[in-house]
Design a protein around this motif. Structure first.
Motif, mmCIF file in Angstrom:
data_model
loop_
_atom_site.group_PDB
_atom_site.id
_atom_site.type_symbol
_atom_site.label_atom_id
_atom_site.label_comp_id
_atom_site.label_asym_id
_atom_site.label_seq_id
_atom_site.Cartn_x
_atom_site.Cartn_y
_atom_site.Cartn_z
ATOM 1 N N ASN A 173 0.818 -1.221 0.000
ATOM 2 C CA ASN A 173 0.000 0.000 0.000
ATOM 3 C C ASN A 173 0.848 1.265 0.000
ATOM 4 O OD1 ASN A 173 1.017 -0.458 2.517
ATOM 5 N ND2 ASN A 173 -0.929 -0.273 3.624
ATOM 6 N N TYR A 174 2.022 1.186 -0.636
ATOM 7 C CA TYR A 174 2.874 2.367 -0.726
ATOM 8 C C TYR A 174 3.733 2.302 -1.995
ATOM 9 C CZ TYR A 174 5.812 -1.063 1.718
ATOM 10 O OH TYR A 174 6.470 -2.204 2.091
ATOM 11 N N VAL A 175 4.552 3.323 -2.176
ATOM 12 C CA VAL A 175 5.354 3.457 -3.397
ATOM 13 C C VAL A 175 6.833 3.237 -3.083
ATOM 14 C CG1 VAL A 175 6.158 5.112 -5.138
ATOM 15 C CG2 VAL A 175 3.733 4.994 -4.552
ATOM 16 N N VAL A 176 7.517 2.550 -3.997
ATOM 17 C CA VAL A 176 8.969 2.385 -3.911
ATOM 18 C C VAL A 176 9.587 3.071 -5.114
ATOM 19 C CG1 VAL A 176 10.897 0.766 -3.806
ATOM 20 C CG2 VAL A 176 8.703 0.161 -2.745
ATOM 21 N N ARG A 177 10.528 3.960 -4.848
ATOM 22 C CA ARG A 177 11.186 4.683 -5.934
ATOM 23 C C ARG A 177 12.682 4.366 -5.964
ATOM 24 N NH1 ARG A 177 8.652 10.730 -4.837
ATOM 25 N NH2 ARG A 177 6.482 10.245 -5.404
ATOM 26 N N GLY A 178 13.174 4.079 -7.142
ATOM 27 C CA GLY A 178 14.600 3.856 -7.327
ATOM 28 C C GLY A 178 15.219 5.017 -8.068
ATOM 29 N N TYR A 179 16.383 5.424 -7.616
ATOM 30 C CA TYR A 179 17.103 6.538 -8.241
ATOM 31 C C TYR A 179 18.485 6.044 -8.668
ATOM 32 C CZ TYR A 179 13.455 9.384 -6.053
ATOM 33 O OH TYR A 179 12.248 9.920 -5.673
ATOM 34 N N GLY A 180 18.924 6.464 -9.820
ATOM 35 C CA GLY A 180 20.208 6.010 -10.357
ATOM 36 C C GLY A 180 21.398 6.632 -9.655
ATOM 37 N N VAL A 181 21.512 6.369 -8.356
ATOM 38 C CA VAL A 181 22.601 6.924 -7.544
ATOM 39 C C VAL A 181 23.203 5.809 -6.697
ATOM 40 C CG1 VAL A 181 21.548 9.221 -7.454
ATOM 41 C CG2 VAL A 181 21.047 7.548 -5.655
ATOM 42 N N LYS A 182 24.366 6.121 -6.088
ATOM 43 C CA LYS A 182 25.056 5.104 -5.282
ATOM 44 C C LYS A 182 25.469 5.615 -3.906
ATOM 45 C CE LYS A 182 26.882 2.553 -9.261
ATOM 46 N NZ LYS A 182 28.098 2.018 -9.937
#
Length: 370
Positions: A57-66
């Protein structure tokens, strides 16, 4: 109000597969608490390419960072600095942020893992560096939550003026607890076979080597004993090679976190022989809640859970001591009081409900703070 939960990898770097582990389970449960308060959790992580996906019931966001700094920079424009909260899911992965409410979760002392010493000067310099880093990390955020009392007492020796209103201790939890009728049935229907489980990653610091050494002696002495290793890791080949002669009494399995309770209900004894880097172990609590006789070392937050020979057994983290303690548990397998006390301990002190209430109170306090 949005709550951003920052952690390197909740999903795999490609965003396709949910990772399995204690911290990932923690994030799921914490997100449920956040949703229950009418807030919006957003899990943010590193990734190979940017992605956004719905999970539960929530959002997962991926960002192209390390790095965590770059991860924060990627979400900075989405943050309402007057109301939103950033939770660094591990204080190891936290940074200082001005003018934003920030909280980090301290999962226990992690620098007590035995390492090759090398020259004494270099060894102690590395230890001092780790201690200083732990002190610095803990103070990077405005608020913090610890999963055990062990870290708090260690930290207090450096900062006797610790402001308790900004720091909370919320031990980990067991998702479920066996009912009284199920527990009675488990005890009364116990067969002549004694089933022992090691449900941990197969790493030396998790005690897989000393457990293997101890169990090889146990298997020779007790033909009625079966042993199961549940998990994965670099020690798997070593385990299989050691128990090759016990093919009919030995197994290696894997299960999802949601299956832990049902798996542990099938076992009589659960062993958590951690050598270092441990908070209040989910594996130990789940085993106790499922009606297992629990054996653990007095390492980290484990010492906050077990009272020796009351709700489990304590052993020193060495194969000889572990062997003697497992032997004691087998010889006293019909001592039902220990199992009952273990279940009662989980119900009264380590239930998910109690954990959720504690977290709700923390979040409400932060929401109302200026």
């Amino acid at each position: 109000m949005k709550v951003f939960l920052l952690y390197p990898y909740f999903f795999s770097p490609d965003g396709k597969q949910k990772k399995i582990g204690g911290v990932e389970t923690y994030i799921e449960s914490l997100a449920d608490v956040i949703v229950g308060l009418g807030l919006t959790p957003i899990v943010c992580q590193f990734s190979e390419k940017p992605f956004e996906r719905s999970y539960l019931n929530y959002v997962v966001r991926g960002y192209g960072v390390k790095t965590i700094k770059k991860l924060y920079k990627s979400i900075e424009s989405d943050i309402d600095k007057h109301s939103d909260l950033i939770i660094f899911v591990s204080d190891l992965w936290s940074i200082r942020v001005k003018d934003v409410k920030t909280l980090s979760i301290q999962h226990g002392i992690y620098w007590d893992i035995p390492r090759n010493q090398g020259p004494y000067i270099l060894y102690y310099c590395q230890r001092v560096k780790q201690v200083l880093k732990a002190l610095i990390d803990f103070n990077k955020t405005r608020y913090s939550v610890c999963v055990d009392y062990n870290f708090y007492n260690w930290y207090k020796t450096f900062n006797v003026k610790l402001k308790c209103k900004k720091h909370w201790i919320i031990p980990n939890f067991a998702n479920q607890c066996i009912s009284k009728s199920e527990l009675n049935q488990k005890i009364t229907s116990r067969s002549s076979r004694i089933n022992i489980i090691f449900a941990r990653r197969f790493y030396e610091f998790r005690g897989v080597n000393i457990f293997t050494e101890a169990m090889l002696r146990i298997m020779q002495e007790y033909p009625c004993v079966n042993v199961t290793f549940a998990g994965e890791g670099p020690g798997e080949k070593y385990i299989r090679d050691c128990f090759a002669a016990y093919e009919n009494r030995f197994s290696v399995i894997k299960y999802a976190p949601s299956e832990s309770f049902e798996v542990h209900k099938k076992f009589d004894i659960a062993v958590v022989p951690t050598i270092g880097s441990e908070g209040t172990s989910l594996s130990l609590l789940e085993a106790m809640g499922a009606g297992c006789i629990a054996i653990s070392t007095p390492v980290g937050g484990l010492s906050n859970i077990i009272i020796d020979e009351y709700n489990g057994y304590i052993t020193m983290p060495a194969s000889d001591d572990l062997y003697m303690t497992i032997k004691k548990a087998i010889d006293n397998i019909n001592n039902t009081q220990i199992v009952m006390h273990a279940v009662d301990s989980v119900k009264s002190s380590f239930s998910k409900e109690k954990w959720s209430i504690a977290w709700r109170n923390v979040l409400k306090y932060i929401m109302q703070a200026e």
